[in-house]
Design a protein around this motif. Structure first.
Motif, PDB file in Angstrom:
ATOM      1  N   VAL A  65       0.838  -1.194   0.000  1.00 48.11           N
ATOM      2  CA  VAL A  65       0.000   0.000   0.000  1.00 48.11           C
ATOM      3  C   VAL A  65       0.878   1.250   0.000  1.00 48.11           C
ATOM      4  CG1 VAL A  65      -1.715   1.285   1.332  1.00 48.11           C
ATOM      5  CG2 VAL A  65      -1.889  -1.193   1.148  1.00 48.11           C
ATOM      6  N   GLN A  66       1.987   1.206   0.755  1.00 49.41           N
ATOM      7  CA  GLN A  66       2.882   2.358   0.819  1.00 49.41           C
ATOM      8  C   GLN A  66       3.475   2.677  -0.555  1.00 49.41           C
ATOM      9  OE1 GLN A  66       3.206  -0.260   2.919  1.00 49.41           O
ATOM     10  NE2 GLN A  66       2.840   0.559   4.966  1.00 49.41           N
ATOM     11  N   GLU A  67       3.793   1.657  -1.336  1.00 51.45           N
ATOM     12  CA  GLU A  67       4.344   1.894  -2.665  1.00 51.45           C
ATOM     13  C   GLU A  67       3.327   2.556  -3.578  1.00 51.45           C
ATOM     14  OE1 GLU A  67       5.697  -1.921  -3.870  1.00 51.45           O
ATOM     15  OE2 GLU A  67       7.496  -1.818  -2.642  1.00 51.45           O
ATOM     16  N   HIS A  68       2.054   2.136  -3.477  1.00 52.42           N
ATOM     17  CA  HIS A  68       0.999   2.766  -4.285  1.00 52.42           C
ATOM     18  C   HIS A  68       0.790   4.216  -3.851  1.00 52.42           C
ATOM     19  CE1 HIS A  68      -0.330  -0.567  -6.749  1.00 52.42           C
ATOM     20  NE2 HIS A  68      -0.328  -1.363  -5.676  1.00 52.42           N
ATOM     21  N   ILE A  69       0.791   4.464  -2.547  1.00 50.22           N
ATOM     22  CA  ILE A  69       0.601   5.832  -2.050  1.00 50.22           C
ATOM     23  C   ILE A  69       1.750   6.714  -2.509  1.00 50.22           C
ATOM     24  CG2 ILE A  69       0.551   7.260   0.039  1.00 50.22           C
ATOM     25  CD1 ILE A  69      -1.024   4.972   1.370  1.00 50.22           C
ATOM     26  N   TRP A  70       2.981   6.206  -2.400  1.00 56.33           N
ATOM     27  CA  TRP A  70       4.135   6.996  -2.797  1.00 56.33           C
ATOM     28  C   TRP A  70       4.099   7.311  -4.293  1.00 56.33           C
ATOM     29  CZ3 TRP A  70       7.338  10.375  -1.253  1.00 56.33           C
ATOM     30  CH2 TRP A  70       8.456  10.681  -1.996  1.00 56.33           C
ATOM     31  N   ARG A  71       3.717   6.344  -5.097  1.00 54.45           N
ATOM     32  CA  ARG A  71       3.712   6.550  -6.544  1.00 54.45           C
ATOM     33  C   ARG A  71       2.682   7.606  -6.948  1.00 54.45           C
ATOM     34  NH1 ARG A  71       4.111   1.814 -10.583  1.00 54.45           N
ATOM     35  NH2 ARG A  71       6.278   2.381 -10.323  1.00 54.45           N
ATOM     36  N   TYR A  72       1.486   7.571  -6.357  1.00 56.10           N
ATOM     37  CA  TYR A  72       0.425   8.456  -6.823  1.00 56.10           C
ATOM     38  C   TYR A  72       0.274   9.742  -6.014  1.00 56.10           C
ATOM     39  CZ  TYR A  72      -0.668   4.516  -9.719  1.00 56.10           C
ATOM     40  OH  TYR A  72      -0.577   3.502 -10.636  1.00 56.10           O
ATOM     41  N   ALA A  73       0.770   9.785  -4.800  1.00 53.50           N
ATOM     42  CA  ALA A  73       0.653  11.002  -3.989  1.00 53.50           C
ATOM     43  C   ALA A  73       2.016  11.566  -3.605  1.00 53.50           C
ATOM     44  CB  ALA A  73      -0.158  10.711  -2.727  1.00 53.50           C
ATOM     45  N   GLY A  74       2.961  10.709  -3.301  1.00 51.66           N
ATOM     46  CA  GLY A  74       4.252  11.164  -2.804  1.00 51.66           C
ATOM     47  C   GLY A  74       5.117  11.834  -3.849  1.00 51.66           C
ATOM     48  N   LEU A  75       5.150  11.297  -5.040  1.00 54.20           N
ATOM     49  CA  LEU A  75       6.007  11.872  -6.075  1.00 54.20           C
ATOM     50  C   LEU A  75       5.570  13.279  -6.474  1.00 54.20           C
ATOM     51  CD1 LEU A  75       6.810   8.768  -8.275  1.00 54.20           C
ATOM     52  CD2 LEU A  75       8.300   9.935  -6.675  1.00 54.20           C
ATOM     53  N   PRO A  76       4.275  13.540  -6.717  1.00 53.09           N
ATOM     54  CA  PRO A  76       3.878  14.927  -7.001  1.00 53.09           C
ATOM     55  C   PRO A  76       4.140  15.860  -5.812  1.00 53.09           C
ATOM     56  CG  PRO A  76       2.169  13.428  -7.732  1.00 53.09           C
ATOM     57  CD  PRO A  76       3.164  12.611  -6.942  1.00 53.09           C
ATOM     58  N   CYS A  77       3.963  15.364  -4.601  1.00 56.74           N
ATOM     59  CA  CYS A  77       4.220  16.168  -3.409  1.00 56.74           C
ATOM     60  C   CYS A  77       5.708  16.518  -3.316  1.00 56.74           C
ATOM     61  CB  CYS A  77       3.765  15.421  -2.165  1.00 56.74           C
ATOM     62  SG  CYS A  77       3.956  16.355  -0.650  1.00 56.74           S
ATOM     63  N   ALA A  78       6.582  15.550  -3.584  1.00 55.77           N
ATOM     64  CA  ALA A  78       8.023  15.796  -3.548  1.00 55.77           C
ATOM     65  C   ALA A  78       8.422  16.802  -4.621  1.00 55.77           C
ATOM     66  CB  ALA A  78       8.789  14.487  -3.724  1.00 55.77           C
ATOM     67  N   LEU A  79       7.840  16.683  -5.792  1.00 56.16           N
ATOM     68  CA  LEU A  79       8.131  17.629  -6.866  1.00 56.16           C
ATOM     69  C   LEU A  79       7.682  19.039  -6.487  1.00 56.16           C
ATOM     70  CD1 LEU A  79       9.162  18.089  -9.740  1.00 56.16           C
ATOM     71  CD2 LEU A  79       6.866  17.583 -10.543  1.00 56.16           C
ATOM     72  N   PHE A  80       6.515  19.146  -5.859  1.00 50.98           N
ATOM     73  CA  PHE A  80       6.010  20.443  -5.400  1.00 50.98           C
ATOM     74  C   PHE A  80       6.948  21.040  -4.357  1.00 50.98           C
ATOM     75  CE2 PHE A  80       3.499  22.870  -2.310  1.00 50.98           C
ATOM     76  CZ  PHE A  80       3.045  23.884  -3.128  1.00 50.98           C
ATOM     77  N   LEU A  81       7.370  20.238  -3.384  1.00 50.98           N
ATOM     78  CA  LEU A  81       8.264  20.739  -2.333  1.00 50.98           C
ATOM     79  C   LEU A  81       9.611  21.180  -2.901  1.00 50.98           C
ATOM     80  CD1 LEU A  81       7.574  18.208   0.562  1.00 50.98           C
ATOM     81  CD2 LEU A  81       6.971  20.626   0.478  1.00 50.98           C
TER      82      LEU A  81
ATOM     83  N   SER B  10      10.166  22.255  -5.955  1.00 49.97           N
ATOM     84  CA  SER B  10       9.931  23.483  -6.728  1.00 49.97           C
ATOM     85  C   SER B  10       9.797  24.692  -5.812  1.00 49.97           C
ATOM     86  CB  SER B  10       8.668  23.350  -7.577  1.00 49.97           C
ATOM     87  OG  SER B  10       8.779  22.276  -8.459  1.00 49.97           O
ATOM     88  N   MET B  11       9.038  24.556  -4.741  1.00 52.41           N
ATOM     89  CA  MET B  11       8.842  25.667  -3.813  1.00 52.41           C
ATOM     90  C   MET B  11      10.148  26.038  -3.111  1.00 52.41           C
ATOM     91  SD  MET B  11       5.828  26.840  -4.016  1.00 52.41           S
ATOM     92  CE  MET B  11       5.837  26.495  -5.746  1.00 52.41           C
ATOM     93  N   THR B  12      10.963  25.036  -2.805  1.00 48.69           N
ATOM     94  CA  THR B  12      12.257  25.305  -2.166  1.00 48.69           C
ATOM     95  C   THR B  12      13.134  26.143  -3.084  1.00 48.69           C
ATOM     96  OG1 THR B  12      12.156  23.270  -0.894  1.00 48.69           O
ATOM     97  CG2 THR B  12      14.333  24.236  -1.209  1.00 48.69           C
ATOM     98  N   TRP B  13      13.200  25.757  -4.362  1.00 45.05           N
ATOM     99  CA  TRP B  13      14.051  26.501  -5.301  1.00 45.05           C
ATOM    100  C   TRP B  13      13.481  27.883  -5.605  1.00 45.05           C
ATOM    101  CZ3 TRP B  13      18.834  25.550  -5.577  1.00 45.05           C
ATOM    102  CH2 TRP B  13      19.314  24.259  -5.386  1.00 45.05           C
ATOM    103  N   LEU B  14      12.155  28.029  -5.626  1.00 47.21           N
ATOM    104  CA  LEU B  14      11.566  29.355  -5.831  1.00 47.21           C
ATOM    105  C   LEU B  14      11.864  30.279  -4.649  1.00 47.21           C
ATOM    106  CD1 LEU B  14       8.099  28.549  -7.440  1.00 47.21           C
ATOM    107  CD2 LEU B  14       9.999  29.780  -8.473  1.00 47.21           C
ATOM    108  N   ALA B  15      11.752  29.754  -3.436  1.00 46.63           N
ATOM    109  CA  ALA B  15      12.057  30.556  -2.246  1.00 46.63           C
ATOM    110  C   ALA B  15      13.540  30.918  -2.199  1.00 46.63           C
ATOM    111  CB  ALA B  15      11.650  29.800  -0.984  1.00 46.63           C
ATOM    112  N   THR B  16      14.398  29.976  -2.576  1.00 41.19           N
ATOM    113  CA  THR B  16      15.834  30.249  -2.605  1.00 41.19           C
ATOM    114  C   THR B  16      16.143  31.342  -3.627  1.00 41.19           C
ATOM    115  OG1 THR B  16      16.358  27.996  -1.932  1.00 41.19           O
ATOM    116  CG2 THR B  16      18.104  29.227  -3.025  1.00 41.19           C
ATOM    117  N   ALA B  17      15.536  31.252  -4.796  1.00 42.09           N
ATOM    118  CA  ALA B  17      15.760  32.266  -5.827  1.00 42.09           C
ATOM    119  C   ALA B  17      15.249  33.630  -5.377  1.00 42.09           C
ATOM    120  CB  ALA B  17      15.076  31.850  -7.125  1.00 42.09           C
TER     121      ALA B  17
END
Length: 123
Positions: A44-60, A62-69
């Protein structure tokens, strides 16, 4: 006093960029993914990570690099001042916050240290 604040702000830039790099690294996989044929049953954790975790990690990331810039732009805009930047850019940087708020502080140093420790992957 302006020289000390400017120097402190400039010395914050390498730490700011380093903490962003390590935060980015902390959100990556610690090891390469195994091939699909080796995985018998996905948990179940692998399914959650694939469909929810990866977009969340990408968002985080992106926001980190935008704040740094944004913070880097505020610091550099304060250091080089109006002769080097346009009035429109100065207005936008002024809206992001005062440069004196971007000085080195103990909480920033502690947070940078913790982020760097969290972003180190063992060999």
């Amino acid at each position: 006093m302006l020289f000390v604040t400017t120097t402190m702000s400039l010395s914050k830039l390498p730490l700011l960029i380093a903490s962003s790099i390590f935060f980015h690294s902390a959100l990556d996989y610690p090891s390469p993914a195994s091939p699909e044929d080796k995985i018998m049953v996905k948990s179940v954790q692998e399914h959650i990570w694939r469909y929810a975790g990866l977009p969340c990690a990408l968002f985080l990331k992106s926001m980190t690099w935008l704040a740094t810039a944004a913070e880097s732009a505020v610091i550099l805009g304060a250091v080089f001042g109006p002769p080097c930047i346009s009035s429109t850019t100065a207005t936008v940087l002024g809206a992001l916050g005062p440069a004196k708020a971007s000085k080195l502080t103990e909480p920033f140093l502690l947070g940078t240290l913790l982020i760097m420790m969290g972003g180190v992957h063992p060999p």
